[in-house]
Scaffold this motif. Structure first.
Motif, PDB file in Angstrom:
ATOM      1  N   ASP A   1       0.828  -1.199   0.000  1.00  0.00           N
ATOM      2  CA  ASP A   1       0.000   0.000   0.000  1.00  0.00           C
ATOM      3  C   ASP A   1       0.868   1.257   0.000  1.00  0.00           C
ATOM      4  O   ASP A   1       0.610   2.210  -0.727  1.00  0.00           O
ATOM      5  CB  ASP A   1      -0.922  -0.011   1.224  1.00  0.00           C
ATOM      6  CG  ASP A   1      -1.839   1.201   1.262  1.00  0.00           C
ATOM      7  OD1 ASP A   1      -2.372   1.570   0.203  1.00  0.00           O
ATOM      8  OD2 ASP A   1      -2.008   1.785   2.343  1.00  0.00           O
ATOM      9  N   GLY A   2       1.948   1.211   0.824  1.00  0.00           N
ATOM     10  CA  GLY A   2       2.845   2.361   0.870  1.00  0.00           C
ATOM     11  C   GLY A   2       3.648   2.540  -0.398  1.00  0.00           C
ATOM     12  O   GLY A   2       4.015   3.660  -0.764  1.00  0.00           O
ATOM     13  N   SER A   3       3.932   1.445  -1.098  1.00  0.00           N
ATOM     14  CA  SER A   3       4.779   1.510  -2.289  1.00  0.00           C
ATOM     15  C   SER A   3       3.985   1.796  -3.559  1.00  0.00           C
ATOM     16  O   SER A   3       4.405   2.596  -4.397  1.00  0.00           O
ATOM     17  CB  SER A   3       5.548   0.188  -2.459  1.00  0.00           C
ATOM     18  OG  SER A   3       6.365  -0.066  -1.340  1.00  0.00           O
ATOM     19  N   LEU A   4       2.834   1.121  -3.714  1.00  0.00           N
ATOM     20  CA  LEU A   4       2.088   1.214  -4.974  1.00  0.00           C
ATOM     21  C   LEU A   4       0.758   1.945  -4.845  1.00  0.00           C
ATOM     22  O   LEU A   4       0.143   2.272  -5.858  1.00  0.00           O
ATOM     23  CB  LEU A   4       1.844  -0.195  -5.532  1.00  0.00           C
ATOM     24  CG  LEU A   4       3.094  -1.031  -5.800  1.00  0.00           C
ATOM     25  CD1 LEU A   4       2.702  -2.390  -6.366  1.00  0.00           C
ATOM     26  CD2 LEU A   4       4.043  -0.311  -6.752  1.00  0.00           C
TER      27      LEU A   4
ATOM     28  N   THR B   1      -3.004  -2.015  -4.413  1.00  0.00           N
ATOM     29  CA  THR B   1      -3.062  -3.055  -3.373  1.00  0.00           C
ATOM     30  C   THR B   1      -4.403  -3.770  -3.415  1.00  0.00           C
ATOM     31  O   THR B   1      -4.473  -5.001  -3.308  1.00  0.00           O
ATOM     32  CB  THR B   1      -2.842  -2.429  -1.990  1.00  0.00           C
ATOM     33  OG1 THR B   1      -1.574  -1.773  -1.976  1.00  0.00           O
ATOM     34  CG2 THR B   1      -2.867  -3.493  -0.908  1.00  0.00           C
ATOM     35  N   ALA B   2      -5.477  -3.007  -3.589  1.00  0.00           N
ATOM     36  CA  ALA B   2      -6.810  -3.618  -3.685  1.00  0.00           C
ATOM     37  C   ALA B   2      -6.893  -4.544  -4.893  1.00  0.00           C
ATOM     38  O   ALA B   2      -7.473  -5.636  -4.816  1.00  0.00           O
ATOM     39  CB  ALA B   2      -7.881  -2.535  -3.770  1.00  0.00           C
ATOM     40  N   LEU B   3      -6.294  -4.130  -6.001  1.00  0.00           N
ATOM     41  CA  LEU B   3      -6.291  -4.978  -7.197  1.00  0.00           C
ATOM     42  C   LEU B   3      -5.535  -6.276  -6.947  1.00  0.00           C
ATOM     43  O   LEU B   3      -5.957  -7.349  -7.406  1.00  0.00           O
ATOM     44  CB  LEU B   3      -5.670  -4.219  -8.369  1.00  0.00           C
ATOM     45  CG  LEU B   3      -6.533  -3.156  -9.041  1.00  0.00           C
ATOM     46  CD1 LEU B   3      -5.741  -2.417 -10.114  1.00  0.00           C
ATOM     47  CD2 LEU B   3      -7.787  -3.789  -9.652  1.00  0.00           C
TER      48      LEU B   3
ATOM     49  N   GLY C   1      -7.292  -9.745  -7.155  1.00  0.00           N
ATOM     50  CA  GLY C   1      -6.707 -10.681  -8.108  1.00  0.00           C
ATOM     51  C   GLY C   1      -6.352 -12.011  -7.465  1.00  0.00           C
ATOM     52  O   GLY C   1      -6.573 -13.081  -8.052  1.00  0.00           O
ATOM     53  N   ALA C   2      -5.805 -11.949  -6.234  1.00  0.00           N
ATOM     54  CA  ALA C   2      -5.451 -13.185  -5.530  1.00  0.00           C
ATOM     55  C   ALA C   2      -6.704 -14.004  -5.209  1.00  0.00           C
ATOM     56  O   ALA C   2      -6.702 -15.236  -5.364  1.00  0.00           O
ATOM     57  CB  ALA C   2      -4.689 -12.854  -4.253  1.00  0.00           C
TER      58      ALA C   2
END
Length: 552
Positions: free
Chosen positions: A116-119, A124-126, A130-131
């Motif tokens: 979340d902090g990086s992207l 992060t939700a995607l 996706g997982a």
């Protein structure tokens, strides 16, 4: 003729479906759990579980309720084992160790926070969505694949034959697992490997070993010779500050990518500290973790016990073990933790012996964050002085500082500013918006390594410049919490540098430790387990304790 052709096409479609279903099961069974196995050669692995599964499905009545239950069990087992293998793959990449079902699940939350902090929240939700979709799709495809084979219509005799063959195939798989795990030897090697089933067996054994290890850890935690003492550290007449430098490993001293930069910074700092009349000794500590999980190293140092798993960390928190901060508080020190990376509730701090805990929100930083990093290390160290060391009439301080600037993703990288201009941190705003974002930097591993080099350099400069600038010449222990991830470290060493800096008379107390003079450890400098530092430190600075022998 047309009817015969239609039957032939139908048979071809059934055959193709069976082949496709078998291929799908094959791919799931050969999924690697280690980055070193992610090669084209993995596709050539013959999974011994596959014939046992296919023959077993053929042997079952197509429309029986029991058949559906068995298929459901197969799907759940294969999906679970696939998740465990992917977890292993992730843990091996990040921390150079396998995933432990006892305790490691909590790392998923930490990973999501870093992502979340990086992207950003949207990306992060995607990833999470996706997982979940991938798991659901995998389960659906496996249900379809098992259904194709269980619905093949056979006469009773061939069905019984398939059942007998399934038992034989399963026996071969079990034999291979036993040989691979050292339980027995075989006269001939099987024509493949039951890798996925073996993963399940190994995880079960890991869980059993972990529970046994926790019982032993609890026993060690209770055996503390310093518990209840109030006469410790009587040789120290000043503040003590333990500074953890994030991701600072031996690679900074040895690896050609980093050593020229970091050795030069350490050498310059050493000269300046000597001009200030301070002494230094340096060596190495073997960290209990690599690539992340800094809290394991923090807990190892404070408890004097090796805390190398999430399970041991939880055990340490629930035990009555006296941390070095408990011991210091009982002996008259005021204890504190300065934690710029803590942005959420941190209830476990209540068990660690700190009188005061200063998370990111309490350090007074009003500038922009450096991506995941909440504030530059220079500001964190300035806040330590401002918030905890400015009152002349206060008790001696025994503090832990966990720096964060050299935490991944290492972009943007802070640069030093004049100490008297730190203010509320807004002086760093231009720096916080400089350079490429992680989404760009992390496409190129060489750029990642270079950013790491620069980030560590800022942390070292900030740390030793603060020691030189701060009043009162505290006794400072500087510790690398763990090496970075393997692809960054370029070495498999678990060692991290450790430095003791302070007045010559205090640093002389550790003369018999064998540590190197100065800030650059010699090749022959000792490398202790990180857990040994607590008890050795207590002995060195307590009159009633001898300074010989190691611990743990």
């Amino acid at each position: 003729m047309a009817a015969r052709g239609a039957r032939l096409m139908q048979a071809v479609r059934r055959g193709a479906a069976l082949v496709l279903a078998a291929l799908l099961l094959h791919l799931v069974l050969i999924l690697p759990n280690h980055p070193g196995a992610m090669t084209p050669g993995a596709l050539r692995l013959v999974p011994l579980e596959l014939p046992a599964l296919l023959l077993g499905l053929l042997a079952m009545p197509p429309r029986a309720r029991a058949t559906r239950a068995v298929r459901a069990g197969i799907v759940v087992t294969l999906v679970t084992l696939s998740v465990l293998k992917i977890a292993d793959l992730s843990m091996q990449t990040a921390f150079s160790r396998a995933f432990n079902p006892v305790g490691d699940a909590r790392l998923a939350v930490a990973g999501l926070r870093l992502l979340d902090g990086s992207l950003g929240a949207a990306a992060t939700a995607l990833v999470v969505v996706g997982a979940c979709v991938a798991l659901a799709l995998a389960a659906t495809l496996l249900w379809w694949a098992t259904g194709r084979w269980s619905q093949v219509k056979l006469r009773p005799a061939p069905r019984r034959l398939a059942g007998g063959a399934a038992v034989i195939a399963a026996s071969v798989a079990v034999a291979e697992i036993g040989a691979a795990t050292g339980r027995w030897s075989l006269p001939v090697d099987p024509p493949g490997a039951a890798f996925t089933a073996r993963t399940g067996v190994e995880k079960a054994r890991m869980v059993a070993r972990t529970w046994a290890d926790l019982r032993e850890f609890d026993r060690l935690a209770e055996a503390d010779r310093f518990a209840g003492r109030d006469d410790l550290f009587d040789r120290i007449d000043r503040d003590v500050v333990v500074i953890f430098v994030e991701s600072y490993g031996r690679s900074s001293i040895d690896v050609p990518l980093y050593a020229p930069t970091h050795r030069a910074t350490l050498a310059a700092a050493e000269g300046r500290l000597r001009e200030r009349g301070l002494a230094m000794r340096s060596a190495y500590l073997r960290a209990p973790t690599r690539g992340g999980q800094s809290w394991l190293s923090h807990a190892t140092v404070m408890n004097g016990l090796t805390v190398n798993t999430a399970a041991r960390y939880s055990a340490a928190l629930r035990s009555d073990r006296q941390t070095i901060y408990h011991l210091a508080a009982a002996s008259g020190f005021r204890t504190a933790a300065v934690m710029p990376a803590i942005t959420l509730a941190w209830p476990e701090a209540d068990t660690m012996g700190f009188d005061t805990v200063l998370p990111a929100a309490d350090l007074g930083y009003r500038g922009l964050p450096f991506d995941w990093v909440t504030m530059p290390d220079q500001f964190t160290l300035g806040a330590l002085d401002r918030l905890l060391r400015s009152d002349d009439g206060r008790p001696r301080l025994f503090a832990q500082v966990a720096l964060a600037s050299s935490h991944a993703p290492w972009t943007p990288v802070a640069e030093m500013v004049p100490w008297d201009r730190l203010g509320d941190g807004t002086i760093f705003d231009a720096q916080a918006q400089s350079g490429d974002p992680p989404s760009v930097v992390w496409r190129d591993r060489d750029r990642v390594r270079d950013q790491y080099r620069l980030a560590i350099d800022h942390s070292l400069r900030a740390t030793f410049d603060w020691i030189a600038e701060t009043d009162g010449a505290p006794l400072v222990v500087v510790i690398g919490d763990h090496p970075p991830a393997g692809f960054v470290a370029q070495t498999s060493s678990p060692d991290t540098p450790v430095h003791l800096v302070g007045p010559p008379d205090l640093v002389a107390r550790i003369a018999d430790w064998g540590w190197s003079d100065g800030l650059i450890p010699e090749e022959t400098a000792p490398g202790w387990p990180m857990a040994a530092l607590r008890d050795r430190f207590v002995r060195a600075f307590t009159t009633t304790e001898s300074n010989d022998g190691a611990t743990n």
